[in-house]
Design a protein around this motif. Sequence first.
Motif, PDB file in Angstrom:
ATOM      1  N   VAL A 137       4.029 -13.071 -10.456  1.00 49.04           N
ATOM      2  CA  VAL A 137       3.580 -11.679 -10.357  1.00 49.04           C
ATOM      3  C   VAL A 137       3.345 -11.306  -8.898  1.00 49.04           C
ATOM      4  N   THR A 138       2.759 -12.205  -8.138  1.00 49.35           N
ATOM      5  CA  THR A 138       2.503 -11.923  -6.720  1.00 49.35           C
ATOM      6  C   THR A 138       3.803 -11.657  -5.977  1.00 49.35           C
ATOM      7  N   HIS A 139       4.811 -12.509  -6.201  1.00 55.47           N
ATOM      8  CA  HIS A 139       6.076 -12.329  -5.506  1.00 55.47           C
ATOM      9  C   HIS A 139       6.804 -11.061  -5.958  1.00 55.47           C
ATOM     10  N   LEU A 140       6.695 -10.739  -7.235  1.00 54.41           N
ATOM     11  CA  LEU A 140       7.331  -9.507  -7.695  1.00 54.41           C
ATOM     12  C   LEU A 140       6.612  -8.290  -7.133  1.00 54.41           C
ATOM     13  N   ASN A 141       5.293  -8.358  -7.004  1.00 53.83           N
ATOM     14  CA  ASN A 141       4.538  -7.283  -6.369  1.00 53.83           C
ATOM     15  C   ASN A 141       4.994  -7.072  -4.928  1.00 53.83           C
ATOM     16  N   GLU A 142       5.208  -8.180  -4.228  1.00 52.58           N
ATOM     17  CA  GLU A 142       5.663  -8.080  -2.838  1.00 52.58           C
ATOM     18  C   GLU A 142       7.044  -7.441  -2.772  1.00 52.58           C
ATOM     19  N   SER A 143       7.924  -7.850  -3.678  1.00 52.58           N
ATOM     20  CA  SER A 143       9.267  -7.270  -3.717  1.00 52.58           C
ATOM     21  C   SER A 143       9.222  -5.777  -4.050  1.00 52.58           C
ATOM     22  N   LEU A 144       8.353  -5.439  -4.998  1.00 48.32           N
ATOM     23  CA  LEU A 144       8.220  -4.042  -5.401  1.00 48.32           C
ATOM     24  C   LEU A 144       7.665  -3.198  -4.259  1.00 48.32           C
ATOM     25  N   GLN A 145       6.657  -3.692  -3.576  1.00 48.88           N
ATOM     26  CA  GLN A 145       6.101  -2.938  -2.455  1.00 48.88           C
ATOM     27  C   GLN A 145       7.132  -2.769  -1.350  1.00 48.88           C
ATOM     28  N   ASP A 146       7.874  -3.827  -1.057  1.00 52.26           N
ATOM     29  CA  ASP A 146       8.925  -3.718  -0.037  1.00 52.26           C
ATOM     30  C   ASP A 146       9.930  -2.627  -0.406  1.00 52.26           C
ATOM     31  N   ARG A 147      10.272  -2.560  -1.680  1.00 52.81           N
ATOM     32  CA  ARG A 147      11.218  -1.530  -2.138  1.00 52.81           C
ATOM     33  C   ARG A 147      10.626  -0.132  -1.977  1.00 52.81           C
ATOM     34  N   LEU A 148       9.362   0.054  -2.356  1.00 57.35           N
ATOM     35  CA  LEU A 148       8.715   1.353  -2.219  1.00 57.35           C
ATOM     36  C   LEU A 148       8.651   1.785  -0.757  1.00 57.35           C
ATOM     37  N   VAL A 149       8.345   0.854   0.131  1.00 53.67           N
ATOM     38  CA  VAL A 149       8.215   1.163   1.557  1.00 53.67           C
ATOM     39  C   VAL A 149       9.583   1.438   2.186  1.00 53.67           C
ATOM     40  N   ALA A 150      10.588   0.643   1.817  1.00 52.43           N
ATOM     41  CA  ALA A 150      11.926   0.812   2.399  1.00 52.43           C
ATOM     42  C   ALA A 150      12.494   2.200   2.100  1.00 52.43           C
ATOM     43  N   GLN A 151      12.296   2.701   0.885  1.00 58.63           N
ATOM     44  CA  GLN A 151      12.799   4.021   0.522  1.00 58.63           C
ATOM     45  C   GLN A 151      11.999   5.127   1.199  1.00 58.63           C
ATOM     46  N   SER A 152      10.865   4.780   1.788  1.00 57.14           N
ATOM     47  CA  SER A 152      10.003   5.754   2.462  1.00 57.14           C
ATOM     48  C   SER A 152      10.212   5.787   3.969  1.00 57.14           C
ATOM     49  N   ASP A 153      11.170   5.013   4.459  1.00 55.05           N
ATOM     50  CA  ASP A 153      11.380   4.865   5.906  1.00 55.05           C
ATOM     51  C   ASP A 153      12.076   6.100   6.478  1.00 55.05           C
ATOM     52  N   THR A 154      11.328   6.940   7.172  1.00 52.61           N
ATOM     53  CA  THR A 154      11.894   8.180   7.725  1.00 52.61           C
ATOM     54  C   THR A 154      12.898   7.896   8.836  1.00 52.61           C
ATOM     55  N   THR A 155      12.772   6.745   9.510  1.00 52.54           N
ATOM     56  CA  THR A 155      13.722   6.424  10.582  1.00 52.54           C
ATOM     57  C   THR A 155      15.112   6.134  10.024  1.00 52.54           C
ATOM     58  N   GLN A 156      15.190   5.834   8.732  1.00 50.30           N
ATOM     59  CA  GLN A 156      16.474   5.563   8.078  1.00 50.30           C
ATOM     60  C   GLN A 156      16.939   6.767   7.247  1.00 50.30           C
TER      61      GLN A 156
END
Length: 461
Positions: free
Chosen positions: A43-62
């Motif tokens: 669960v911890t690793h999936l949470n990390e993966s999920l957060q990374d996905r949420l943050v990556a799609q929020s990257d205004t520089t991209q």
Amino acid sequence: MKKTYRFITTCAVCCAVCAATVAITSCSFEQEDYFDENASLRVTHLNESLQDRLVAQSDTTQQKYGWLIQYFVAGTDEANYEGFNIFARFYKSGKVTMASNHRYLRNGQANKYTEHDSFYEMLAEEGPVLSFNTWNDILTVLVDPVSPGSAPTSIVADGEGMNGDHNLVLTKYDENSITFRGERHGAEVRFIPCDRPWKEYMEAVEKTKSDITSSYINSYYVTNNFDKEKRDTMYFVGLSRGYFSYCDRIVDPLVNLDLSCVFTPKGFRLGSVFHLEESIFREFTIDADSTCLISENDSIRVIPCWDNYIINNRNTVWNFDVNQMNEQQQQLFEQLGQEFKKANKNYTLAQVGLGRSSGSGAVRGLVFTFYTNAAKSKTNTAGLALTTVRPAFGQMRIECSDEDKADKNLTTIAAKTEAEQLARQLAQSLAGTYDIIPDSHFHPTSCTLKAVNGTAELTIK
């Protein structure tokens, strides 16, 4: 042939979602090589993966635009609600920026574009949980147990609120979307990557909503076949509210189910999956010809009841184009104009149409609009009752008889003239069954009436 209508209930959906959570979560762990780890680490690793996905799609520089959240609440026995479009941008620090223009925003911001910052957290429970655990003006008002300030007709009691959720349990995670269910109340919440700036998305949604709904067309045929003899038909009634009825008929339905939706730039999406016979549907998009909305698997059509609006609308008079009438009808119209003049020299007959007359003793049927002063700046109507019925989809039958009632204005004019007799002759000449061809299926302003058994063709607008 007996019809069977099957619906997926809230309980069934929740059970299906719970089962899906286990399957999808374990699958995700396996794909990430977490299978040999204990449940907590998975669960911890999936949470990390999920957060990374949420943050990556929020990257205004991209040139990313964050997330569109299609958010539904569970509602209550007393009140139910539409779905809500909420936008979010996630940061690694735990900050989240949300935005919306929904009608429950407080402090005078209802229906206005509003942004608000707060915090989120990834919780490791039995499965991954996304928690919005601090107040956010956009989301928390949907979760707050205090009754919203501008609720629907049936206002829920304080202490119950709208039954939204701020803790979201992961149920599906793929490259196109992330789906959660509310931890406490179980409504579905879906995240999809936003494809444009937030205000532009909102404007596109509002345009689509106005394109497919209106104050005068707000009911729709829901059908699984265009064949008039074979298709099964239900109705959506009240779609513009985003919370509407799925029923077997518009008036006094025997079967009636409550549905909620969020509007999209291409149509709308329901809060749950539903059925018509064997056809499953959930999301609809406007077809290329703008004549209907089509379900995601191309099995269901949602067709605006434009024919019902034209035939039964009580507030609009559909005027005939006199120049399109046949010679007999044009002569009758001219003679009627002369009779109106005989009754009062200031009367000038301007139009004849189908609808409801105004004034004392108003009737639905043939409506004559006439100027009442020499300057032609004031108008009134006179009416002769007749019947318009819908024999089949997209058809109108005009029926009249010698017993049809005239309203007070026509009766008054007829006391000095032959206007009523001529009006009845005109009504008889119009009687028959017509195919209706509208200029627009969602917002008709004129249409052609083609006689089913003949060559007559009329235009009303």
